[in-house]
Design a protein around this motif. Structure first.
Motif, PDB file in Angstrom:
ATOM      1  N   LYS A  22       0.833  -1.193   0.000  1.00  0.00           N
ATOM      2  CA  LYS A  22       0.000   0.000   0.000  1.00  0.00           C
ATOM      3  C   LYS A  22       0.869   1.244   0.000  1.00  0.00           C
ATOM      4  O   LYS A  22       1.968   1.249   0.533  1.00  0.00           O
ATOM      5  CB  LYS A  22      -0.910   0.019   1.236  1.00  0.00           C
ATOM      6  N   LYS A  45      -9.993  10.731   5.595  1.00  0.00           N
ATOM      7  CA  LYS A  45     -10.055   9.408   6.209  1.00  0.00           C
ATOM      8  C   LYS A  45     -11.148   8.545   5.585  1.00  0.00           C
ATOM      9  O   LYS A  45     -10.964   7.345   5.373  1.00  0.00           O
ATOM     10  CB  LYS A  45     -10.290   9.549   7.713  1.00  0.00           C
ATOM     11  N   GLU A  47     -12.304   8.814   2.521  1.00  0.00           N
ATOM     12  CA  GLU A  47     -11.872   8.436   1.184  1.00  0.00           C
ATOM     13  C   GLU A  47     -10.873   7.293   1.252  1.00  0.00           C
ATOM     14  O   GLU A  47     -10.918   6.360   0.451  1.00  0.00           O
ATOM     15  CB  GLU A  47     -11.271   9.636   0.467  1.00  0.00           C
ATOM     16  N   ALA A  48      -9.973   7.345   2.239  1.00  0.00           N
ATOM     17  CA  ALA A  48      -8.966   6.290   2.384  1.00  0.00           C
ATOM     18  C   ALA A  48      -9.598   4.953   2.750  1.00  0.00           C
ATOM     19  O   ALA A  48      -9.024   3.895   2.476  1.00  0.00           O
ATOM     20  CB  ALA A  48      -7.947   6.690   3.445  1.00  0.00           C
ATOM     21  N   ALA A  49     -10.791   5.004   3.369  1.00  0.00           N
ATOM     22  CA  ALA A  49     -11.470   3.780   3.793  1.00  0.00           C
ATOM     23  C   ALA A  49     -12.468   3.271   2.762  1.00  0.00           C
ATOM     24  O   ALA A  49     -13.163   2.284   3.000  1.00  0.00           O
ATOM     25  CB  ALA A  49     -12.173   4.023   5.124  1.00  0.00           C
ATOM     26  N   THR A  50     -12.544   3.948   1.616  1.00  0.00           N
ATOM     27  CA  THR A  50     -13.516   3.619   0.580  1.00  0.00           C
ATOM     28  C   THR A  50     -12.812   2.995  -0.623  1.00  0.00           C
ATOM     29  O   THR A  50     -11.709   3.392  -0.985  1.00  0.00           O
ATOM     30  CB  THR A  50     -14.273   4.891   0.137  1.00  0.00           C
ATOM     31  N   ALA A  51     -13.470   2.009  -1.226  1.00  0.00           N
ATOM     32  CA  ALA A  51     -12.910   1.388  -2.429  1.00  0.00           C
ATOM     33  C   ALA A  51     -12.772   2.435  -3.528  1.00  0.00           C
ATOM     34  O   ALA A  51     -13.626   3.313  -3.661  1.00  0.00           O
ATOM     35  CB  ALA A  51     -13.817   0.248  -2.885  1.00  0.00           C
ATOM     36  N   TYR A  53      -9.558   2.878  -2.751  1.00  0.00           N
ATOM     37  CA  TYR A  53      -8.401   3.369  -2.010  1.00  0.00           C
ATOM     38  C   TYR A  53      -8.077   2.551  -0.767  1.00  0.00           C
ATOM     39  O   TYR A  53      -6.926   2.497  -0.338  1.00  0.00           O
ATOM     40  CB  TYR A  53      -8.599   4.846  -1.648  1.00  0.00           C
ATOM     41  N   LYS A  54      -9.091   1.886  -0.194  1.00  0.00           N
ATOM     42  CA  LYS A  54      -8.830   1.134   1.030  1.00  0.00           C
ATOM     43  C   LYS A  54      -7.873  -0.027   0.804  1.00  0.00           C
ATOM     44  O   LYS A  54      -7.241  -0.500   1.756  1.00  0.00           O
ATOM     45  CB  LYS A  54     -10.145   0.637   1.637  1.00  0.00           C
ATOM     46  N   THR A  55      -7.749  -0.476  -0.431  1.00  0.00           N
ATOM     47  CA  THR A  55      -6.788  -1.535  -0.734  1.00  0.00           C
ATOM     48  C   THR A  55      -5.478  -0.983  -1.289  1.00  0.00           C
ATOM     49  O   THR A  55      -4.524  -1.736  -1.484  1.00  0.00           O
ATOM     50  CB  THR A  55      -7.380  -2.519  -1.764  1.00  0.00           C
ATOM     51  N   SER A  58      -2.505   3.271   2.862  1.00  0.00           N
ATOM     52  CA  SER A  58      -2.427   3.185   4.315  1.00  0.00           C
ATOM     53  C   SER A  58      -2.261   4.615   4.832  1.00  0.00           C
ATOM     54  O   SER A  58      -1.234   5.253   4.584  1.00  0.00           O
ATOM     55  CB  SER A  58      -1.234   2.316   4.741  1.00  0.00           C
TER      56      SER A  58
END
Length: 218
Positions: A22, A45, A47-51, A53-55, A58
């Protein structure tokens, strides 16, 4: 501010070494004591936890506060930790430049949002804050008919947002000499502090006829 900019293969970010690796992104904040800054950090945060981007990402968050030295130290720690990119809300347009240059030299992409930095290698993502100030102060001057006494509720000191908005107010008042500032107080773009700032001025000058509030007055 969008993470899509950071993972699209541009912006100077090194390519992840393996399919499961990541991108390490630091959200490096300075002053955070207002609703706007809280919303902005939650947006990153989320956006970072949403597909997708979550994959891919980090995300780590640091809060340095309103002290320039503390933010420089925080940035240096992020450089040492080997982040691929730093999204920073800078407390100063110039004081962080040497540290930002170190980050760029290390291959780290640096994005400053809303408030600007003058480091040549950094990316600035922002609106025209001076134009914002001209629009708001111009509207106020027109509403007052070019005459009156106003309270000036400022923003976070040292940031280009506050500098540009105050410059705009000064320029509008220079064209409207019938309007004077009864008092200025720091509202820091926060609801409670903005209200306290206004009350401190209103107590001393109860006959004010207008308010120029950068944000945050209740």
């Amino acid at each position: 501010l969008g993470l899509s900019v950071l993972v699209a293969g541009g912006g100077g970010i090194a390519t992840a070494g393996a399919a499961t690796a990541k991108y390490k992104i630091a959200l490096s904040l300075s002053y955070t004591g207002n609703d706007w800054q809280s919303e902005a950090s939650k947006l990153v945060k989320a956006e970072a936890a949403t597909a997708p981007y979550k994959t891919l990402v980090s995300l780590h968050t640091d809060i340095a506060g309103a002290d320039v030295t503390a933010q420089i130290k925080t940035l240096q720690n992020e450089i040492s930790a080997g982040y691929n990119a730093i999204i920073v809300y800078p407390i100063s347009p110039t004081a962080l430049n040497a540290t930002i240059a170190q980050a760029c030299k290390a291959g780290i992409a640096v994005f400053a949002y809303d408030s600007l930095v003058t480091a040549p290698c950094a990316y600035n993502v922002h609106i025209d804050q001076y134009a914002w100030g001209i629009y708001v102060a111009g509207w106020l001057a027109k509403a007052l008919g070019g005459k009156g006494t106003i309270a000036d509720i400022t923003g976070v000191p040292g940031t280009t947002v506050d500098i540009d908005r105050q410059k705009a107010l000064a320029n509008i008042l220079a064209k409207n000499p019938g309007i004077t500032i009864a008092g200025s107080a720091n509202g820091a773009w926060a609801q409670a502090q903005g209200l306290t700032a206004f009350e401190s001025i209103f107590t001393a000058y109860p006959n004010i006829t207008g308010i120029y509030a950068e944000a945050g007055c209740g």
